[in-house]
Scaffold this motif. Structure first.
Motif, PDB file in Angstrom:
ATOM      1  N   ALA A  40      22.673  -1.055   2.065  1.00 53.70           N
ATOM      2  CA  ALA A  40      22.374  -0.313   0.610  1.00 53.70           C
ATOM      3  C   ALA A  40      23.568   0.421   0.379  1.00 53.70           C
ATOM      4  O   ALA A  40      24.039   0.336  -1.100  1.00 53.70           O
ATOM      5  N   VAL A  41      24.451   1.006   1.061  1.00 50.88           N
ATOM      6  CA  VAL A  41      25.636   1.820   0.578  1.00 50.88           C
ATOM      7  C   VAL A  41      26.797   0.688   0.073  1.00 50.88           C
ATOM      8  O   VAL A  41      27.503   0.867  -0.970  1.00 50.88           O
ATOM      9  N   PHE A  42      26.728  -0.234   0.812  1.00 47.11           N
ATOM     10  CA  PHE A  42      27.736  -1.369   0.509  1.00 47.11           C
ATOM     11  C   PHE A  42      27.397  -2.108  -0.760  1.00 47.11           C
ATOM     12  O   PHE A  42      28.176  -2.428  -1.654  1.00 47.11           O
ATOM     13  N   ALA A  43      25.976  -2.399  -1.036  1.00 43.57           N
ATOM     14  CA  ALA A  43      25.638  -2.655  -2.434  1.00 43.57           C
ATOM     15  C   ALA A  43      25.948  -1.782  -3.539  1.00 43.57           C
ATOM     16  O   ALA A  43      26.395  -2.095  -4.551  1.00 43.57           O
ATOM     17  N   ALA A  44      25.683  -0.371  -3.424  1.00 41.18           N
ATOM     18  CA  ALA A  44      25.851   0.570  -4.390  1.00 41.18           C
ATOM     19  C   ALA A  44      27.469   0.491  -4.559  1.00 41.18           C
ATOM     20  O   ALA A  44      27.749   0.781  -5.932  1.00 41.18           O
ATOM     21  N   PHE A  45      28.330   0.351  -3.706  1.00 44.06           N
ATOM     22  CA  PHE A  45      29.746   0.144  -4.037  1.00 44.06           C
ATOM     23  C   PHE A  45      30.240  -0.876  -4.513  1.00 44.06           C
ATOM     24  O   PHE A  45      31.425  -1.239  -5.113  1.00 44.06           O
ATOM     25  N   GLN A  46      29.415  -1.920  -5.083  1.00 42.00           N
ATOM     26  CA  GLN A  46      29.834  -3.196  -5.780  1.00 42.00           C
ATOM     27  C   GLN A  46      29.406  -2.885  -7.261  1.00 42.00           C
ATOM     28  O   GLN A  46      30.001  -3.684  -7.991  1.00 42.00           O
ATOM     29  N   ASP A  47      29.060  -1.803  -7.550  1.00 42.78           N
ATOM     30  CA  ASP A  47      28.739  -0.934  -9.151  1.00 42.78           C
ATOM     31  C   ASP A  47      30.053  -1.018  -9.581  1.00 42.78           C
ATOM     32  O   ASP A  47      30.769  -0.159  -9.168  1.00 42.78           O
ATOM     33  N   PRO A  48      30.398  -1.856 -10.697  1.00 38.55           N
ATOM     34  CA  PRO A  48      31.744  -1.439 -11.314  1.00 38.55           C
ATOM     35  C   PRO A  48      31.907   0.002 -11.615  1.00 38.55           C
ATOM     36  O   PRO A  48      33.135   0.779 -11.709  1.00 38.55           O
ATOM     37  N   LEU A  49      30.787   0.940 -12.069  1.00 40.39           N
ATOM     38  CA  LEU A  49      31.049   2.489 -12.274  1.00 40.39           C
ATOM     39  C   LEU A  49      31.406   2.972 -11.094  1.00 40.39           C
ATOM     40  O   LEU A  49      32.268   4.074 -11.422  1.00 40.39           O
ATOM     41  N   MET A  50      31.036   2.731  -9.948  1.00 43.53           N
ATOM     42  CA  MET A  50      31.501   3.307  -8.872  1.00 43.53           C
ATOM     43  C   MET A  50      32.963   3.025  -8.728  1.00 43.53           C
ATOM     44  O   MET A  50      33.778   3.816  -8.263  1.00 43.53           O
ATOM     45  N   HIS A  51      33.332   1.863  -9.305  1.00 45.27           N
ATOM     46  CA  HIS A  51      34.898   1.741  -9.011  1.00 45.27           C
ATOM     47  C   HIS A  51      35.885   2.770 -10.167  1.00 45.27           C
ATOM     48  O   HIS A  51      36.822   2.819  -9.784  1.00 45.27           O
ATOM     49  N   GLN A  52      34.973   2.962 -11.093  1.00 48.02           N
ATOM     50  CA  GLN A  52      35.814   3.576 -12.367  1.00 48.02           C
ATOM     51  C   GLN A  52      35.877   4.971 -11.654  1.00 48.02           C
ATOM     52  O   GLN A  52      37.012   5.545 -12.147  1.00 48.02           O
TER      53      GLN A  52
END
Length: 193
Positions: A40-52
């Protein structure tokens, strides 16, 4: 040379107790991380907003498992305390809330949080941050909590304000992100606010 004041919170205060689960009282639970949270954490960090807004990326579930092991060890070392924010009834991961840079002797720590995409706009970060702050002040005895976010991150600024963190200023060019240096807003709460 002796200090003229005693430590605000004595060393060993966190390490001598198990990390608690903290209910928000309104349907969320802050609980210690478990290795089974890695997908679930890995999936959350695929979100472009997390990268921003974050400076870390997750390349694999195995890497995230390593983060979780590190997050758990931070409790015993009294340097950080990290919680998974989950739906109390289902256990579904909604985000993370943490105390980083803990300085027990000075009575200070930094609050950090993120939410998964489907949990945004539901007050998850505010509720988790408020619960964590109350615990840090009332149960542990910290005196000051700081919260920092990129000035362009208006959603995080709203979370800080709603959770009772007063704006204290701007740290210019304070954190390097993939798109360059970000100015950071500094917010804080002190015991009794």
């Amino acid at each position: 040379m002796p200090y003229l004041t005693s430590p605000v919170v004595p060393a060993g205060t966190l390490a001598r107790i198990p990390q608690p689960s903290l209910p928000t009282g309104d349907g969320l639970l802050l609980r210690p991380w478990q290795e089974r949270d890695a997908p679930a954490v890995f999936a959350a960090f695929q979100d472009p907003l997390m990268h921003q807004w974050h400076i870390k990326a997750a390349d694999s579930e195995e890497e995230v498992t390593g983060w979780i092991i590190q997050w758990r060890s931070g409790w015993e070392a009294e340097r950080e305390a990290q919680w998974a924010v989950v739906e109390a009834g289902t256990g579904e991961l909604l985000g993370r809330v943490a105390l980083r840079e803990i300085l027990l002797g000075d009575g200070c720590a930094e609050v950090a949080y993120w939410t998964v995409a489907r949990a945004r706009g539901r007050g998850v970060a505010v509720r988790a941050t408020t619960t964590l702050s109350r615990w840090a002040f009332e149960e542990i005895g910290l005196h000051r909590l700081e919260l920092s976010h990129a000035t362009a991150n208006e959603a995080s600024c709203r979370v800080a304000a709603k959770a009772g963190f007063a704006a204290e200023g701007t740290r210019r060019s304070a954190l390097l992100h993939p798109d360059g240096w970000h100015d950071m807003h500094l917010h804080a709460r002190v015991r009794g606010d």
